[in-house]
Motif scaffolding. Structure first.
Motif, short mmCIF file in Angstrom:
data_model
loop_
_atom_site.label_atom_id
_atom_site.label_comp_id
_atom_site.label_asym_id
_atom_site.label_seq_id
_atom_site.Cartn_x
_atom_site.Cartn_y
_atom_site.Cartn_z
N TYR A 35 -3.14 -6.79 18.37
CA TYR A 35 -3.40 -7.05 16.96
C TYR A 35 -2.64 -8.33 16.60
N ALA A 91 -0.49 -6.27 6.68
CA ALA A 91 -1.20 -5.01 6.44
C ALA A 91 -0.30 -3.97 5.78
N ASN A 92 -0.89 -3.11 4.94
CA ASN A 92 -0.10 -2.02 4.37
C ASN A 92 0.07 -0.93 5.42
N GLN A 114 -3.10 0.81 6.76
CA GLN A 114 -3.84 0.00 7.71
C GLN A 114 -3.15 -0.01 9.07
N ASP A 150 -3.94 3.23 10.76
CA ASP A 150 -5.28 3.18 11.37
C ASP A 150 -5.26 2.40 12.68
#
Length: 266
Positions: free
Chosen positions: A234, A242-243, A246, A249
């Motif tokens: 990533y 990202a929070n 996220q 996920d």
């Protein structure tokens, strides 16, 4: 014959009644023991805190405090509760038999100073000519690689072009960091799906960006969370912006893909 049956009924009735009473009492005590109650207060003012997020790290279930600071949550002895509230230091508290015995417990949270990092915004000078401005405006390329048989792919940032090779080498190399974390933390990683099913936890993670709650839930240091996402390729920009939902996920996707590839290997 009727007399004998009547006598037998008289003899067995007290036993049945006693057993039923004991069973009802046991169930009642059990129900009482499945929930704990408490009140969350500001340590400096002793005023109740409204909206504190409380998560049972063992059952992955959560709740929030009411306006008077009170809460009620299902928990057993030795479970660990995680308390999180903006502007206050997070707490992890182990549930004890005394907590259950004495009922309402006061939990005090301490305020923390919030230090804001200096943010430097770099101006982009525009000339008004589209062809020139298009070259001057920075473009961040985050590429996703897909693997046949998997629903999702891998993301690679500017400095990580070898996404597929990197992930596959992690799976086939027992000494690799990704392999070590996923094989040793299987039970924690399986909690990912449970976390998303709880509304309180999901709503909390949407508003957080510090990975602190995820770290507590998964029992994994924040550095390891970032390292896992890095090994799954990533991009750095995603990991930083990202929070927590996220990120959750992304971790879940990474773990599921790891399991698929690891199963295919065997």
């Amino acid at each position: 014959m009727k007399t004998i049956l009547f006598v037998l009924l008289l003899l067995t009735a007290p036993i049945y009644t006693f057993a039923q009473e004991n069973s009802t009492s046991a169930v009642s005590q059990n129900e009482d023991k499945t929930y704990i109650e408490g009140t969350v207060l500001n340590a400096s003012t002793d005023k109740p805190l409204d909206g504190v997020n409380i998560i049972n790290l063992n059952t992955v279930k959560g709740t929030i405090t009411k306006a008077d600071g009170t809460f009620r949550l299902r928990a057993s002895s030795t479970d660990t509760l995680y308390f999180s509230f903006l502007g206050f230091k997070s707490l992890q508290i182990r549930v004890t038999n005394d907590w259950k015995r004495f009922g309402d417990v006061k939990v005090k949270m301490t305020e923390t100073g919030i230090a804001l990092e200096e943010v430097v915004v770099k101006d982009v000078e525009l000339t008004g000519y589209l062809e020139i401005d298009a070259r001057n405006v920075p473009v961040y390329k985050n590429v996703r690689y897909s693997i046949s048989g998997l629903e999702t792919g891998y993301e690679a940032g500017d400095s990580q072009p070898g996404a597929i090779n990197k992930v596959l080498s992690a799976i086939f190399n027992p000494a690799d960091f990704l392999n070590k974390v996923f094989s040793n933390k299987g039970s924690q990683m399986r909690k990912l799906r449970q976390m998303k099913e709880d509304d309180n936890i999901r709503d909390l993670l949407i508003t957080k960006f510090d990975r602190e709650t995820l770290s507590a839930l998964l029992q994994i240091p924040r550095e390891d969370i970032e390292a896992i996402l890095g090994r799954c390729d990533y991009s750095e920009s995603f990991v930083k912006t990202a929070n927590d939902l996220q990120i959750l996920d992304a971790l879940s996707s990474c773990y599921e893909e790891y399991r698929v590839l690891n199963r295919d290997r065997g």
